[in-house]
Scaffold this motif. Sequence first.
Motif, PDB file in Angstrom:
ATOM      1  N   THR A 391       0.706  -1.051  -0.035  1.00 10.52           N
ATOM      2  CA  THR A 391      -0.007  -0.289  -0.099  1.00 10.52           C
ATOM      3  C   THR A 391       0.799   1.255   0.117  1.00 10.52           C
ATOM      4  O   THR A 391       0.388   2.609  -0.366  1.00 10.52           O
ATOM      5  CB  THR A 391      -0.842   0.139   1.206  1.00 10.52           C
ATOM      6  OG1 THR A 391      -0.164   0.212   2.174  1.00 10.52           O
ATOM      7  CG2 THR A 391      -1.851  -1.142   1.216  1.00 10.52           C
ATOM      8  N   PHE A 393       1.298   2.875   2.341  1.00 12.46           N
ATOM      9  CA  PHE A 393       0.489   3.700   3.115  1.00 12.46           C
ATOM     10  C   PHE A 393      -0.437   4.640   2.466  1.00 12.46           C
ATOM     11  O   PHE A 393      -1.168   5.448   3.115  1.00 12.46           O
ATOM     12  CB  PHE A 393       1.362   4.580   4.183  1.00 12.46           C
ATOM     13  CG  PHE A 393       1.244   4.296   5.613  1.00 12.46           C
ATOM     14  CD1 PHE A 393       2.405   3.663   6.313  1.00 12.46           C
ATOM     15  CD2 PHE A 393       0.002   4.295   6.179  1.00 12.46           C
ATOM     16  CE1 PHE A 393       2.319   3.311   7.622  1.00 12.46           C
ATOM     17  CE2 PHE A 393      -0.134   4.039   7.568  1.00 12.46           C
ATOM     18  CZ  PHE A 393       0.986   3.470   8.200  1.00 12.46           C
ATOM     19  N   ILE A 395      -3.691   4.451   2.213  1.00 10.64           N
ATOM     20  CA  ILE A 395      -4.525   3.780   2.835  1.00 10.64           C
ATOM     21  C   ILE A 395      -5.910   4.103   2.071  1.00 10.64           C
ATOM     22  O   ILE A 395      -7.011   3.009   1.894  1.00 10.64           O
ATOM     23  CB  ILE A 395      -4.997   4.253   4.245  1.00 10.64           C
ATOM     24  CG1 ILE A 395      -3.582   3.959   4.842  1.00 10.64           C
ATOM     25  CG2 ILE A 395      -6.143   3.370   4.883  1.00 10.64           C
ATOM     26  CD1 ILE A 395      -3.012   2.359   4.926  1.00 10.64           C
ATOM     27  N   TYR A 421       2.857  -2.073   4.444  1.00 12.60           N
ATOM     28  CA  TYR A 421       2.753  -0.668   4.502  1.00 12.60           C
ATOM     29  C   TYR A 421       3.880   0.176   4.776  1.00 12.60           C
ATOM     30  O   TYR A 421       4.151   0.781   5.860  1.00 12.60           O
ATOM     31  CB  TYR A 421       1.947  -0.759   5.998  1.00 12.60           C
ATOM     32  CG  TYR A 421       0.452  -1.318   5.688  1.00 12.60           C
ATOM     33  CD1 TYR A 421      -0.611  -0.561   5.618  1.00 12.60           C
ATOM     34  CD2 TYR A 421       0.434  -2.695   6.099  1.00 12.60           C
ATOM     35  CE1 TYR A 421      -1.773  -0.879   5.253  1.00 12.60           C
ATOM     36  CE2 TYR A 421      -0.920  -3.297   5.892  1.00 12.60           C
ATOM     37  CZ  TYR A 421      -1.891  -2.387   5.552  1.00 12.60           C
ATOM     38  OH  TYR A 421      -3.212  -2.876   5.260  1.00 12.60           O
ATOM     39  N   ALA A 426       0.038   7.700   7.520  1.00 10.21           N
ATOM     40  CA  ALA A 426      -0.910   7.408   6.446  1.00 10.21           C
ATOM     41  C   ALA A 426      -1.656   8.599   6.202  1.00 10.21           C
ATOM     42  O   ALA A 426      -1.415   9.840   6.554  1.00 10.21           O
ATOM     43  CB  ALA A 426      -2.099   6.498   7.254  1.00 10.21           C
ATOM     44  N   HIS A 432       1.330   5.058  12.354  1.00 10.53           N
ATOM     45  CA  HIS A 432       1.428   3.782  12.303  1.00 10.53           C
ATOM     46  C   HIS A 432       0.663   3.010  13.293  1.00 10.53           C
ATOM     47  O   HIS A 432      -0.099   1.969  12.835  1.00 10.53           O
ATOM     48  CB  HIS A 432       2.700   3.261  12.043  1.00 10.53           C
ATOM     49  CG  HIS A 432       2.868   1.745  11.136  1.00 10.53           C
ATOM     50  ND1 HIS A 432       3.235   2.175  10.117  1.00 10.53           N
ATOM     51  CD2 HIS A 432       2.612   0.864  11.490  1.00 10.53           C
ATOM     52  CE1 HIS A 432       3.276   0.705   9.266  1.00 10.53           C
ATOM     53  NE2 HIS A 432       2.904   0.018  10.428  1.00 10.53           N
TER      54      HIS A 432
END
Length: 683
Positions: A391, A393, A395, A421, A426, A432
């Motif tokens: 990802t 991050f 999200i 991640y 994010a 985190h």
Amino acid sequence: MINRTPVLGIAVFLLLLQPIVGEFEALAQGERNAHLLVDSPGGEIVAVFLISDGQPYYSIAYGDVEVMESSRLGVRLQDRPTFEGDVEIVGFDRRAVDETWEQPWGEVRYVRNHFNELSVDLKESNGDRRIRIVFRVFDDGVGFRYEWPEQEGLNDFVIMDELTEFALTDDHEAWWIPAYYVHRYEYLYERSPVSTLGAVHTPLTMETADGLFVSIHEAALTDYASMTLEANGTTTLQAGLVPWSDGTKVKASAPFVSPWRTIQIAETPGGLITSYLVLNLNEPSRIEDTSWIESGKYVGIWWGMHLDNWTWGSGPKHGATTETTRRYIDFAAEHGIDGVLVEGWNIGWDGNWIRNGDLFSFTEPYPDFDLEGVAEYARSKDVYLVGHHETAFGIDNYERQLEDAFALYRRLGVKAVKTGYVDNLAERHELHHGQYMVRHYRKVVQTAARHQVVLDVHEPIKDTGIRRTWPNMMTREGARGMEYNAWADDGGNPPSYETYIPFTRGLSGPFDFTPGVFDLKLDSSMRPEQEARPQMTLAKALAIYVVIYSPLHMAADLVENYEGQPAFKWIQDVPVDWDTTLVLNGEIGDFVTIARKQRGGDEWYVGSVTDEFGRTFRIPLDFLDAGREYVAEIYADAHNADWESKPNNIVIREQRVDADMVLDVRLAPGGGQAIRFRPAAQD
Ligand code: NOJ
């Protein structure tokens, strides 16, 4: 044996008063000064709840040794002067539970959940808002949590701080990694007195001067901020909560519960490893039919990227091509390996992917990767693809595609997905380990469960035992894994690394260390000016499959590095699902030997690892069935092996053994030993 120095703490004082506890309890109702005791089923551990001038505290004793002095309890809410003191008891309740539950997979098959519980109902002295504090006392430690029952006058609320303390009796030695650092949990463990600690992660493992081993962690982190600990020059650890970007810590609506704050206590370091208190404090499985959840071993298109031989992104060095993936599937099928991880299969890796998480597609493959065809080829060979969702991050981008991404994998028979991640902030700048990310991880676990996919999470939220509730949440990296041995500036994980992990990070749950690199000098790496490398011998590389518990274990090396290697048989044989786990010896940071019995079979496997020093042990084999003969298949460091110059020198031999024998085990510097015990009758 621990040194049972008598102490004059309140716990001991109250123990002497046990015959009149009932009287105390009768007095406790409506009190702003009172105390209540709850002891463990075996009577060794006693927790005391104390309210003094409206301020709640607790303390813990183990036998006649005080483990926790009077330590503050409570939370601070936003805009409300509540639960920060000035409360009174309005009632309490007790119950005892003794049940045994079965893990669908795990380091042991059956777990006994045996505790005495005390729930204390408190209300503000100047108002009507209520909070309950619940203690569960087991023979291996204590858990407690805060609960906010449904009530008028408390619907939505915001927690600004937790006042929970862990007031230690001395400046214990602690093994720790820092919290709030950029690489999350990926740090080397350090040892120092508690008083020197700034904010650190849990589990925090300590050794007391009385010879006890104590580990503080949390259980069932499901909708809350992660807890950190901070001592700042004292011997009292203060709980900290990782904040939201707006500075608040937890957004809640009653009824609501905090995670359990856990204190595991053992007389040996190994006793912490075989304590299942954190699992017991999680809710039973929410997945009724767990038959689709499979543990297993996998190879993958992954290590080649870390060696710089391949790229995640498109181009001439693209790793995730149809051709390479088919080659890995062939290897897995031939060698009885269950899965093949494919990283870099999907669009979004070109350019600086770490900064461009919102560009990843989780359904569209690169043109040189025939996802449908490869998945079908895998199925035809009885191998499954291990999917991959990095990802970086991003999200929001990931959550938008979550449903489609898992539906696609399910349709293709992808049984496991590794998620990632990378980065530390994010969307909307959330940390985190704050509640925002705890909620996100939970959403992914539940979505994956609906699509019957198991998860292996890289850069995860720390494990707090939620695998009991969601057994598809199988394993996590969440520590410095093998990849650091490919490129870390500090040269990689030092030889002592794996002797810390079982007693620290390992206490939280399974760790996908991605073991099994055979090319220990990294001759196959194309990384220029390569400094790092695995600092272990080949026998230790094998022993890690037993020493570090994970229900999904990787054979991480390039598959060509396994061809013609007799030691690969160990990786084929070693199970990842166990009936029983025993710790045969261990000193934190020096060495550890673990024995595990395979689930559903009669074989035992032993792994022993050491730090940079060579060692010799005499291991009694009394864990084997008495009166039965076994063949021990021994993978040992050769007499001249060491991690630095001769890491691949291994001796593989067989020996007949039985439960009356004692085995001499010799480990080279940075070495190990791996032993399979199979009943001789199978020959
Ligand atoms: C970083 C992880 O540490 C690594 O293991 C992974 O391969 C890459 N992210 C890509 O997801």
